[in-house]
Design a protein around this motif. Structure first.
Motif, short mmCIF file in Angstrom:
data_model
loop_
_atom_site.label_atom_id
_atom_site.label_comp_id
_atom_site.label_asym_id
_atom_site.label_seq_id
_atom_site.Cartn_x
_atom_site.Cartn_y
_atom_site.Cartn_z
N ASN A 112 0.97 -1.04 -0.05
CA ASN A 112 0.04 -0.05 0.00
C ASN A 112 0.92 1.06 -0.16
O ASN A 112 1.64 1.60 0.89
CB ASN A 112 -0.95 -0.11 1.17
CG ASN A 112 -1.79 1.19 1.15
OD1 ASN A 112 -1.45 2.30 1.55
ND2 ASN A 112 -3.00 0.95 1.08
N GLN A 113 0.64 2.04 -0.97
CA GLN A 113 1.43 3.14 -1.19
C GLN A 113 1.64 4.10 0.02
O GLN A 113 2.48 4.70 0.45
CB GLN A 113 1.43 4.07 -2.56
CG GLN A 113 2.25 5.23 -2.91
CD GLN A 113 3.74 4.58 -2.98
OE1 GLN A 113 3.75 3.41 -3.56
NE2 GLN A 113 4.79 5.09 -2.72
N SER A 114 0.28 4.37 0.45
CA SER A 114 0.06 5.31 1.56
C SER A 114 0.85 4.71 2.91
O SER A 114 1.43 5.79 3.64
CB SER A 114 -1.27 5.60 2.08
OG SER A 114 -2.00 6.25 0.84
N LYS A 115 0.75 3.50 2.99
CA LYS A 115 1.68 3.04 4.24
C LYS A 115 3.09 3.15 4.17
O LYS A 115 3.71 3.40 5.16
CB LYS A 115 1.02 1.40 4.31
CG LYS A 115 -0.37 1.16 4.97
CD LYS A 115 -0.70 -0.33 4.74
CE LYS A 115 0.35 -1.15 5.48
NZ LYS A 115 -0.31 -2.71 5.58
N GLU A 117 4.62 5.40 2.29
CA GLU A 117 5.13 6.74 2.85
C GLU A 117 4.93 7.05 4.28
O GLU A 117 5.78 7.81 4.75
CB GLU A 117 4.03 7.82 1.80
CG GLU A 117 4.08 7.65 0.47
CD GLU A 117 3.04 8.63 -0.05
OE1 GLU A 117 2.36 9.28 0.51
OE2 GLU A 117 2.88 8.56 -1.58
N PHE A 118 3.87 6.64 4.94
CA PHE A 118 3.79 6.79 6.27
C PHE A 118 5.09 5.95 6.80
O PHE A 118 5.75 7.05 7.90
CB PHE A 118 2.43 6.08 6.63
CG PHE A 118 2.30 6.13 8.28
CD1 PHE A 118 2.05 7.12 8.96
CD2 PHE A 118 2.58 4.91 9.17
CE1 PHE A 118 1.93 7.29 10.36
CE2 PHE A 118 2.56 4.83 10.52
CZ PHE A 118 2.13 6.00 11.06
N TYR A 142 0.06 1.51 11.31
CA TYR A 142 -0.59 2.45 10.70
C TYR A 142 -2.03 2.05 10.50
O TYR A 142 -3.06 2.88 10.64
CB TYR A 142 -0.26 2.27 9.04
CG TYR A 142 -1.00 2.83 7.87
CD1 TYR A 142 -0.66 4.11 7.54
CD2 TYR A 142 -1.89 2.32 7.33
CE1 TYR A 142 -1.52 4.83 6.54
CE2 TYR A 142 -2.80 2.83 6.24
CZ TYR A 142 -2.39 3.99 5.97
OH TYR A 142 -3.17 4.55 5.08
N LEU A 146 -5.01 4.36 11.91
CA LEU A 146 -6.44 4.62 10.76
C LEU A 146 -7.58 4.19 11.63
O LEU A 146 -8.61 4.90 11.13
CB LEU A 146 -6.14 3.61 9.78
CG LEU A 146 -7.35 3.54 8.68
CD1 LEU A 146 -7.33 4.99 7.84
CD2 LEU A 146 -7.02 2.47 7.41
N LYS A 151 -6.99 8.90 7.46
CA LYS A 151 -5.62 8.61 6.75
C LYS A 151 -4.95 9.98 6.44
O LYS A 151 -3.71 9.99 6.89
CB LYS A 151 -5.88 7.88 5.45
CG LYS A 151 -4.71 7.41 4.88
CD LYS A 151 -4.81 6.61 3.61
CE LYS A 151 -5.73 5.40 3.98
NZ LYS A 151 -5.78 4.81 2.78
N GLU A 152 -5.33 10.92 6.07
CA GLU A 152 -4.86 12.20 5.55
C GLU A 152 -4.28 13.02 7.13
O GLU A 152 -3.04 13.30 6.87
CB GLU A 152 -5.77 13.22 4.84
CG GLU A 152 -6.36 12.77 3.64
CD GLU A 152 -7.20 11.66 3.41
OE1 GLU A 152 -7.95 11.32 4.66
OE2 GLU A 152 -7.33 11.00 2.42
N LEU A 155 -1.01 10.78 8.17
CA LEU A 155 0.19 11.26 7.25
C LEU A 155 0.64 12.72 7.48
O LEU A 155 1.86 13.02 7.30
CB LEU A 155 -0.29 10.89 5.85
CG LEU A 155 -0.52 9.57 5.25
CD1 LEU A 155 -1.03 9.26 3.95
CD2 LEU A 155 0.65 8.59 5.38
N LYS A 159 4.65 13.48 8.58
CA LYS A 159 5.27 14.01 7.73
C LYS A 159 5.92 15.46 8.29
O LYS A 159 6.46 16.31 7.55
CB LYS A 159 4.61 14.15 6.57
CG LYS A 159 4.67 13.01 5.69
CD LYS A 159 4.01 13.15 4.19
CE LYS A 159 3.69 11.84 3.56
NZ LYS A 159 3.02 12.16 2.07
#
Length: 341
Positions: A112-115, A117-118, A142, A146, A151-152, A155, A159
């Protein structure tokens, strides 16, 4: 002869710093080498994609040619990993020098791309080792965030695009303490759980979340001749405040909440500096009645939090059920025109 008292210390620091930078640079060059190998394999594979099983043949052929000369780093499994690495990070400048190849290998296991990045953001921000990153992935950090946050926002906080607005964004409920290694059949007292947490303090700080550092255990509080002892005291640099943790191995009561409220009031009035934020109290309990917590505390308060601890991680089925339930609830709150694609 008068030598500067810090001369030897300064030179040692220079040597250590240079060695650390050299190791980082070598590891990053190795990471880039694997990326370029993966890129070249992918390009070759695409040129022969009209042939059945060409990719499998290509990897096997390259391994036969390279492994005798360069070792096990060029086995079929490793070459497939380099190819996957390139496909996951198709632009070389997106590779972070702060992450080692071993950390990138852990990230390759995530689909999962979001995971990804996180965990990248958290690793860099918290300077996680490979072992620490592996524990957070295995503990489903993650997914658990969630469940309690969208999610937003998770993240953005990870970041550093958004600092936490209140303690509720950094305090987890439940808190998983499987790393303590306590046996299922044993009975525990508060002192047993506290001792296990101190033994595994680094892991406990990671589980608490971002920005926590340890201050004291069984902190003695004097109030006009009476003595009280706060179980654990931490400091959170993101919130700039003290965090008092009280441990209860039984169901939470309103008396427990009142006791912690007294400790929080004491720290606010005696220990807290003028520039610091109000003290936060966390009741780490085996179980709780949310209604009791809500009616015991003033409405709208943001200083006392009750978090259930669990000594064992949920099963994958339980976790997926919770995530699914949260996403369904989120969809129901949105009008049809606002649903995300």
């Amino acid at each position: 002869m008068n030598l500067h008292p810090t001369l030897v210390t300064d030179i040692r620091a220079i040597i250590a710093n240079s060695r650390h930078k050299a190791i980082r640079a070598i590891d990053h060059e190795r990471t880039l080498m694997y990326w370029h190998i993966g890129k070249r394999i992918f390009e070759e594979e695409q040129s022969g994609k009209d042939r059945a099983d060409y990719g499998t043949y290509l990897i096997k052929y390259l391994s036969q040619q390279l492994q005798p000369e360069f070792g096990t780093g060029f086995s079929t499994r490793q070459l497939e990993r380099y190819r996957q690495f390139y496909r996951l990070f198709p632009i070389a400048p997106t590779l972070w020098t702060q992450l080692s190849w071993s950390q990138y290998k852990l990230l390759l296991s995530i689909d999962n791309q979001s995971k990804i990045e996180f965990y990248m953001a958290e690793s860099i921000k918290n300077n996680w080792t490979v072992r620490q990153l592996e524990r957070q992935i295995n503990a489903s950090l993650y997914e658990r965030l969630l469940v309690s946050n969208d999610k937003e926002r998770v993240l953005a906080v990870a970041k550093n695009e958004k600092l936490p607005a209140d303690a509720g964004e950094i305090i987890k409920d439940p808190i998983f303490l499987e790393f303590l290694g306590l046996k299922r059949e044993a009975a525990y007292y508060e002192k047993d759980l506290e001792a296990a947490i101190i033994t595994h303090l680094q892991e406990f700080l990671l589980e608490l979340g971002n920005g926590f550092s340890f201050v004291a255990r069984q902190k003695r509080i004097h109030i006009e001749g009476d003595e009280f002892f706060a179980d654990l005291v931490f400091y959170n640099r993101l919130m700039q405040c003290f965090v008092i943790v009280e441990i209860k191995t039984t169901k939470l009561t309103h008396q427990d909440i009142g006791q912690l409220q007294m400790y929080v009031n004491y720290y606010d009035r005696v220990e807290k500096a003028a520039h610091e934020q109000p003290t936060i109290g966390i009741l780490l309990c085996a179980s709780k009645n949310d209604a009791v917590v809500r009616f015991t505390l003033p409405e709208g308060q943001q200083q006392i939090y009750a978090s259930r601890y669990q000594l064992y991680l949920p099963t994958e089925q339980q976790l997926l059920a919770e995530v699914h339930k949260e996403m369904e609830s989120f969809k129901e709150q949105q009008s049809p025109g606002q649903n995300r694609q």
